[in-house]
Design a protein around this motif. Structure first.
Motif, short mmCIF file in Angstrom:
data_model
loop_
_atom_site.label_atom_id
_atom_site.label_comp_id
_atom_site.label_asym_id
_atom_site.label_seq_id
_atom_site.Cartn_x
_atom_site.Cartn_y
_atom_site.Cartn_z
N PRO A 154 0.94 -1.33 0.02
CA PRO A 154 -0.10 -0.01 0.21
C PRO A 154 0.76 1.21 0.03
O PRO A 154 0.24 2.38 -0.58
CB PRO A 154 -0.84 -0.15 1.25
N GLN A 155 1.99 1.22 0.45
CA GLN A 155 2.81 2.27 0.61
C GLN A 155 3.28 3.02 -0.93
O GLN A 155 3.50 4.06 -1.08
CB GLN A 155 4.13 1.91 1.31
N ASN A 156 3.10 1.90 -1.84
CA ASN A 156 3.41 2.30 -3.27
C ASN A 156 2.11 2.99 -4.04
O ASN A 156 2.22 3.17 -5.04
CB ASN A 156 3.72 1.38 -4.23
N ILE A 157 0.87 3.25 -3.38
CA ILE A 157 -0.42 3.65 -3.83
C ILE A 157 -0.61 4.73 -3.54
O ILE A 157 -0.62 5.39 -2.36
CB ILE A 157 -1.38 2.51 -3.57
N VAL A 158 -1.14 5.61 -4.55
CA VAL A 158 -1.71 6.92 -4.35
C VAL A 158 -3.37 6.65 -4.56
O VAL A 158 -3.66 6.08 -5.67
CB VAL A 158 -1.38 7.95 -5.42
N ALA A 159 -4.12 7.04 -3.72
CA ALA A 159 -5.48 6.67 -3.93
C ALA A 159 -6.37 8.16 -3.63
O ALA A 159 -6.07 8.71 -2.56
CB ALA A 159 -5.96 5.79 -2.77
N TRP A 160 -7.00 8.22 -4.44
CA TRP A 160 -8.33 9.53 -4.51
C TRP A 160 -9.44 8.67 -4.43
O TRP A 160 -10.10 7.95 -4.96
CB TRP A 160 -8.16 10.08 -5.83
N GLN A 161 -10.13 9.18 -3.20
CA GLN A 161 -11.50 8.47 -2.74
C GLN A 161 -12.62 9.67 -2.68
O GLN A 161 -12.24 10.61 -2.07
CB GLN A 161 -11.31 7.81 -1.61
N PHE A 162 -13.66 9.46 -3.10
CA PHE A 162 -14.64 10.30 -2.97
C PHE A 162 -16.21 9.91 -2.87
O PHE A 162 -16.54 8.83 -3.44
CB PHE A 162 -14.58 11.41 -4.25
N SER A 163 -16.99 10.83 -2.42
CA SER A 163 -18.40 10.42 -2.33
C SER A 163 -19.10 11.11 -3.15
O SER A 163 -18.93 11.91 -4.07
CB SER A 163 -18.98 10.94 -0.74
N ARG A 164 -20.32 10.49 -3.47
CA ARG A 164 -21.20 10.92 -4.59
C ARG A 164 -21.79 12.39 -4.13
O ARG A 164 -21.74 13.24 -4.99
CB ARG A 164 -22.53 10.12 -4.57
N GLU A 165 -21.91 12.95 -2.79
CA GLU A 165 -22.07 14.11 -2.53
C GLU A 165 -20.81 15.12 -2.91
O GLU A 165 -21.33 16.37 -3.01
CB GLU A 165 -22.13 14.30 -0.89
N PHE A 166 -19.76 14.58 -2.79
CA PHE A 166 -18.59 15.56 -3.43
C PHE A 166 -18.58 15.60 -4.86
O PHE A 166 -18.56 16.91 -5.29
CB PHE A 166 -17.28 14.83 -2.60
#
Length: 284
Positions: A77-89
């Motif tokens: 996981p240290q090599n991962i960039v993750a963008w996470q977002f909700s429907r409201e955003f």
């Protein structure tokens, strides 16, 4: 690092994670209340990603998009960039005319797409990452608006690359591909109650045969198999992660009775629901 924006009033959530020793998601447990889509970029070497108990190779320098209900773990996981977002955003359905990703990289067929980044693509994504990092330092009232702009740019880049790598535009031009996307969205919305292609064809003002011809150009899976794959995927998730009986799961997924569901599950997976749960419980 883990940064996030959360609006208490609208419940809009945007999160960015990178260089973290832990990055996973357990939708049917700890994370059930957070309805987040994920865009994950592997900046390191090839690694394994486990999605709903199935293991896939997450190639170096690729991006993979994960659905709200997918439970996943990463080997590095240290090599991962993750963008996470909700429907409201940021609602990708409401903004589909802008990003054209619904029914493809999100809410698309079960096939896993690992989208490769060429050197120029990587620079673009790195620029977005850097701009997001900079914006998280600016705590002002337009921060959320700026993050939405950057997220939209990222989604457009990923969608464009996915089309280049997974779609043959000569045999499947945009207008025809949009029908497939709409079909996928409808299946995601109605698969629990509508198991026949006729319903979806009527919603799209097409004949079932027309849809079959289009899907043959796309991925050689019939429209009916798309519905059945989605049902099977959800059935497996419920067997994996919940204590529901086969009868309860069959009811949740719109089957007339437990016997009908069991026959469907065994014909598609080669095991009865009871056998499947027992084998996977033993493995876990």
């Amino acid at each position: 690092m883990k940064h996030q924006i959360f609006n208490d009033q609208t419940k809009a959530l945007f999160r960015m994670v990178y260089d973290e020793a832990t990055l996973d998601r357990n939708f049917y447990g700890r994370d059930h209340k957070e309805k987040l889509l994920t865009i994950a970029w592997n900046r390191g070497a090839d690694q394994n990603i486990t999605i709903d108990k199935d293991v896939f190779i997450f190639p170096a320098n690729t991006i993979h998009c994960l659905m709200v209900s997918e439970t996943f773990q990463l080997e590095q996981p240290q090599n991962i960039v993750a963008w996470q977002f909700s429907r409201e955003f940021y609602c990708i359905v409401d903004h589909d005319k802008e990003v054209s990703c619904v029914g493809f990289i999100f809410f698309g067929p079960p096939k896993k797409m690992f989208i490769q980044l060429a050197e120029n693509d990587r620079r673009q994504v790195e620029t977005i990452l850097q701009m997001c990092q900079d914006e998280f330092e600016n705590r002002d009232r337009i921060q959320g608006d700026m993050m939405q702009v950057l997220l939209k740019q990222l989604i457009i880049i990923v969608t464009r690359l996915a089309k280049q790598q997974y779609i043959n535009k000569d045999s499947l031009p945009t207008d025809k591909f949009d029908i497939i996307r709409k079909y996928n969205i409808l299946v995601e919305t109605h698969y629990k109650n509508q198991h026949q292609v006729k319903f979806y064809a009527e919603q799209l003002f097409k004949s079932p045969k027309t849809l079959s011809n289009l899907f043959a150009l796309y991925n050689h899976k019939s429209p009916l198999l798309i519905i059945q794959d989605r049902l099977l995927m959800e059935a497996k998730r419920l067997l994996y992660y919940t204590d529901k009986t086969a009868k309860e799961i069959g009811y949740d997924l719109g089957f007339e009775d437990a016997a009908h569901f069991s026959r469907f599950f065994k014909s598609r997976s080669g095991q009865s629901p009871t056998e499947f749960k027992k084998i996977n419980f033993t493995r876990s």
